[in-house]
Write a protein that holds these residues in place. Structure first.
Motif, PDB file in Angstrom:
ATOM      1  N   ALA A 126       0.826  -1.208   0.000  1.00  0.00           N
ATOM      2  CA  ALA A 126       0.000   0.000   0.000  1.00  0.00           C
ATOM      3  C   ALA A 126       0.861   1.260   0.000  1.00  0.00           C
ATOM      4  N   ALA A 127       1.991   1.219   0.712  1.00  0.00           N
ATOM      5  CA  ALA A 127       2.874   2.396   0.791  1.00  0.00           C
ATOM      6  C   ALA A 127       3.466   2.731  -0.567  1.00  0.00           C
ATOM      7  N   LEU A 128       3.738   1.709  -1.405  1.00  0.00           N
ATOM      8  CA  LEU A 128       4.329   1.937  -2.712  1.00  0.00           C
ATOM      9  C   LEU A 128       3.259   2.123  -3.785  1.00  0.00           C
ATOM     10  N   GLY A 129       2.105   2.613  -3.397  1.00  0.00           N
ATOM     11  CA  GLY A 129       1.049   2.882  -4.360  1.00  0.00           C
ATOM     12  C   GLY A 129       1.471   3.939  -5.359  1.00  0.00           C
ATOM     13  N   PRO A 130       1.039   3.824  -6.619  1.00  0.00           N
ATOM     14  CA  PRO A 130       1.487   4.748  -7.667  1.00  0.00           C
ATOM     15  C   PRO A 130       1.052   6.193  -7.451  1.00  0.00           C
ATOM     16  N   ALA A 131       0.034   6.424  -6.636  1.00  0.00           N
ATOM     17  CA  ALA A 131      -0.459   7.786  -6.450  1.00  0.00           C
ATOM     18  C   ALA A 131       0.368   8.582  -5.444  1.00  0.00           C
ATOM     19  N   ALA A 132       1.176   7.899  -4.623  1.00  0.00           N
ATOM     20  CA  ALA A 132       1.926   8.578  -3.570  1.00  0.00           C
ATOM     21  C   ALA A 132       3.204   9.209  -4.127  1.00  0.00           C
ATOM     22  N   GLY A 133       3.614  10.343  -3.565  1.00  0.00           N
ATOM     23  CA  GLY A 133       4.851  10.993  -3.956  1.00  0.00           C
ATOM     24  C   GLY A 133       6.051  10.293  -3.350  1.00  0.00           C
ATOM     25  N   PRO A 134       7.261  10.451  -3.953  1.00  0.00           N
ATOM     26  CA  PRO A 134       8.448   9.747  -3.465  1.00  0.00           C
ATOM     27  C   PRO A 134       8.763  10.003  -2.002  1.00  0.00           C
ATOM     28  N   ALA A 135       8.632  11.254  -1.558  1.00  0.00           N
ATOM     29  CA  ALA A 135       8.939  11.568  -0.158  1.00  0.00           C
ATOM     30  C   ALA A 135       7.961  10.879   0.783  1.00  0.00           C
ATOM     31  N   ASP A 136       6.684  10.883   0.423  1.00  0.00           N
ATOM     32  CA  ASP A 136       5.683  10.212   1.255  1.00  0.00           C
ATOM     33  C   ASP A 136       5.913   8.710   1.298  1.00  0.00           C
ATOM     34  N   VAL A 137       6.298   8.130   0.145  1.00  0.00           N
ATOM     35  CA  VAL A 137       6.575   6.695   0.103  1.00  0.00           C
ATOM     36  C   VAL A 137       7.752   6.355   1.003  1.00  0.00           C
ATOM     37  N   GLY A 138       8.827   7.139   0.907  1.00  0.00           N
ATOM     38  CA  GLY A 138       9.988   6.884   1.745  1.00  0.00           C
ATOM     39  C   GLY A 138       9.665   6.951   3.223  1.00  0.00           C
ATOM     40  N   ALA A 139       8.872   7.937   3.623  1.00  0.00           N
ATOM     41  CA  ALA A 139       8.493   8.076   5.029  1.00  0.00           C
ATOM     42  C   ALA A 139       7.628   6.900   5.480  1.00  0.00           C
ATOM     43  N   ALA A 140       6.704   6.461   4.624  1.00  0.00           N
ATOM     44  CA  ALA A 140       5.825   5.348   4.981  1.00  0.00           C
ATOM     45  C   ALA A 140       6.607   4.049   5.109  1.00  0.00           C
ATOM     46  N   ILE A 141       7.538   3.793   4.176  1.00  0.00           N
ATOM     47  CA  ILE A 141       8.356   2.584   4.252  1.00  0.00           C
ATOM     48  C   ILE A 141       9.193   2.601   5.527  1.00  0.00           C
ATOM     49  N   SER A 142       9.769   3.762   5.839  1.00  0.00           N
ATOM     50  CA  SER A 142      10.593   3.887   7.043  1.00  0.00           C
ATOM     51  C   SER A 142       9.789   3.557   8.295  1.00  0.00           C
ATOM     52  N   GLN A 143       8.567   4.030   8.343  1.00  0.00           N
ATOM     53  CA  GLN A 143       7.724   3.765   9.510  1.00  0.00           C
ATOM     54  C   GLN A 143       7.423   2.273   9.640  1.00  0.00           C
ATOM     55  N   ILE A 144       7.140   1.618   8.518  1.00  0.00           N
ATOM     56  CA  ILE A 144       6.821   0.187   8.548  1.00  0.00           C
ATOM     57  C   ILE A 144       8.046  -0.633   8.931  1.00  0.00           C
ATOM     58  N   VAL A 145       9.185  -0.367   8.282  1.00  0.00           N
ATOM     59  CA  VAL A 145      10.412  -1.106   8.573  1.00  0.00           C
ATOM     60  C   VAL A 145      10.886  -0.822   9.995  1.00  0.00           C
ATOM     61  N   GLY A 146      10.658   0.401  10.461  1.00  0.00           N
ATOM     62  CA  GLY A 146      11.100   0.788  11.796  1.00  0.00           C
ATOM     63  C   GLY A 146      10.471  -0.023  12.908  1.00  0.00           C
ATOM     64  N   ARG A 147       9.324  -0.637  12.659  1.00  0.00           N
ATOM     65  CA  ARG A 147       8.719  -1.492  13.679  1.00  0.00           C
ATOM     66  C   ARG A 147       9.507  -2.786  13.866  1.00  0.00           C
ATOM     67  N   ARG A 148      10.307  -3.141  12.865  1.00  0.00           N
ATOM     68  CA  ARG A 148      11.159  -4.331  12.955  1.00  0.00           C
ATOM     69  C   ARG A 148      12.603  -3.972  13.307  1.00  0.00           C
ATOM     70  N   VAL A 149      13.127  -2.945  12.641  1.00  0.00           N
ATOM     71  CA  VAL A 149      14.523  -2.552  12.856  1.00  0.00           C
ATOM     72  C   VAL A 149      14.577  -1.027  12.997  1.00  0.00           C
ATOM     73  N   ALA A 150      14.936  -0.548  14.170  1.00  0.00           N
ATOM     74  CA  ALA A 150      15.008   0.890  14.411  1.00  0.00           C
ATOM     75  C   ALA A 150      16.108   1.516  13.559  1.00  0.00           C
ATOM     76  N   HIS A 151      15.856   2.727  13.045  1.00  0.00           N
ATOM     77  CA  HIS A 151      16.835   3.413  12.217  1.00  0.00           C
ATOM     78  C   HIS A 151      16.489   4.898  12.196  1.00  0.00           C
ATOM     79  N   ASP A 152      17.421   5.699  11.708  1.00  0.00           N
ATOM     80  CA  ASP A 152      17.214   7.136  11.621  1.00  0.00           C
ATOM     81  C   ASP A 152      17.027   7.627  10.189  1.00  0.00           C
ATOM     82  N   ALA A 153      17.390   6.816   9.209  1.00  0.00           N
ATOM     83  CA  ALA A 153      17.194   7.164   7.801  1.00  0.00           C
ATOM     84  C   ALA A 153      17.095   5.878   6.999  1.00  0.00           C
ATOM     85  N   LEU A 154      16.421   5.969   5.852  1.00  0.00           N
ATOM     86  CA  LEU A 154      16.179   4.765   5.039  1.00  0.00           C
ATOM     87  C   LEU A 154      16.288   5.103   3.560  1.00  0.00           C
ATOM     88  N   ARG A 155      16.768   4.141   2.792  1.00  0.00           N
ATOM     89  CA  ARG A 155      16.700   4.209   1.330  1.00  0.00           C
ATOM     90  C   ARG A 155      16.325   2.831   0.802  1.00  0.00           C
TER      91      ARG A 155
END
Length: 353
Positions: A14-43
């Motif tokens: 859902a986070a990688l939906g085509p309607a979302a902007g790149p910055a919003d997608v990056g923030a959403a992925i970071s939030q989801i991954v952060g529940r498994r592995v804490a981090h301060d930045a993501l790519r």
């Protein structure tokens, strides 16, 4: 998948939906991954088995400093990376940490200094791969002074790999099947030996405006500039070592409204002078390997598509491949199902670019 993994896969898709902007997608992925592995930045960078390990065909970023990205790109080619992706791809566990845990060699010392100068302590890298090849790279950054990544983080980030691959494939295949923007004449960007853009042809400027429109694209200028410089460094490396990754990127229509081929070539024999970056519409033989990878099209189905694209009928394809008409039709039905093409003409238009 267990329920937790299934939920994460659904959230990433859902986070990688085509309607979302790149910055919003990056923030959403970071939030989801952060529940498994804490981090301060993501790519998260999408690669492609048909192209190999090099620059990404698309990417999403969250909280990475532009200056750090530029420094890491230059360091990779000028001084060497302590965790090069081709080496990581050969490891049984495709996870490493740069800045810590990579040994005490000169390369690791250099990258530690680079990270520290930008307030970062270490970067965990996960290569996303399967039996077909490498599909992407996940990078997680922790700030200087933060807890180092450990074996528990390794195990947790590895568990995310199938969900990340599925989400990236969903992102690419949710894009337009046939082009929604025009094919422009080939554009040329020249990069000087000091790794700066020397010139941009009018055709290249038109491509850049179409690929990264100024209003509402959500793509900062530094990403495009880092891309050109990174590709030019790939060109120089390939000139000196033909066994290195071929400097070519086939970017999906989900990015730019059509598949785009971006490749580079040196303007001298040794790769010491300027490098030319060419931007053109991808289609036909240039597109088919990447198209088939992302849509999960088999080798047998690809042969049928190649004949179909050349203008052959189903009966002619059956005779050429020494297969029954029923088998050819089964292949075509499978391709239509995977691509959601509604007709032969639409499929051909998609391949033609």
């Amino acid at each position: 998948m267990v329920d937790g993994e299934g939920r994460i896969a659904h959230e990433l898709g859902a986070a990688l939906g085509p309607a979302a902007g790149p910055a919003d997608v990056g923030a959403a992925i970071s939030q989801i991954v952060g529940r498994r592995v804490a981090h301060d930045a993501l790519r998260l960078v999408g690669l492609n088995p048909a192209i190999g390990i090099g620059l990404g065909a698309f990417s999403f970023w969250h909280e990475y400093q532009p200056a750090l990205i530029s420094a890491l790109v230059l360091n990779r080619y000028l001084h060497g990376d302590p965790c090069p992706l081709p080496v990581l791809a050969r490891q049984s566990v495709p996870v490493c940490v740069v800045g810590a845990g990579c040994g005490d060699g000169r390369r690791n010392t250099l990258i530690r200094r680079i990270l520290a100068s930008h307030g970062a302590g270490s970067e965990l890298r996960l290569l996303i791969r399967d039996r077909h090849g490498v599909w992407g790279l996940l990078g997680l950054l922790r700030a200087e002074g933060g807890r180092p990544f450990d074996d528990r983080d390794f195990r947790r980030v590895q568990q995310l790999a199938p969900a990340l691959q599925a989400a990236m494939r969903g992102y690419v295949t949710a894009g337009p099947l046939t082009p929604t923007v025009p094919a422009l004449p080939t554009g040329v960007i020249t990069i000087s030996p000091d790794h700066t853009v020397r010139s941009i042809s009018p055709q290249a400027r038109a491509w850049v405006r179409q690929m990264w429109p100024a209003a509402g694209s959500g793509v900062p200028d530094w990403i495009a500039n880092a891309f050109w410089v990174g590709l030019s460094l790939h060109v120089r490396a390939h000139t000196r070592d033909p066994g290195a990754w071929t400097p070519l990127v086939c970017a999906p229509a989900a990015n730019f409204g059509r598949w785009v081929l971006i490749h580079g070539q040196p303007l001298d024999e040794n790769g010491d002078s300027d490098v030319a970056i060419l931007i053109q519409a991808a289609g036909g033989e240039l597109l088919l390997p990447s198209f088939c990878d992302w849509y999960g099209i088999t080798a047998g189905e690809r042969r049928v598509i190649e004949y179909l694209y050349s203008g052959a009928s189903a009966k002619q394809i059956a005779r050429a491949l020494d297969l029954s008409a029923y088998t050819i039709n089964d292949h075509l039905k499978s391709v239509y199902r995977k691509t959601q093409a509604q007709s032969r003409d639409e499929l051909i238009a998609a391949i033609a670019g």
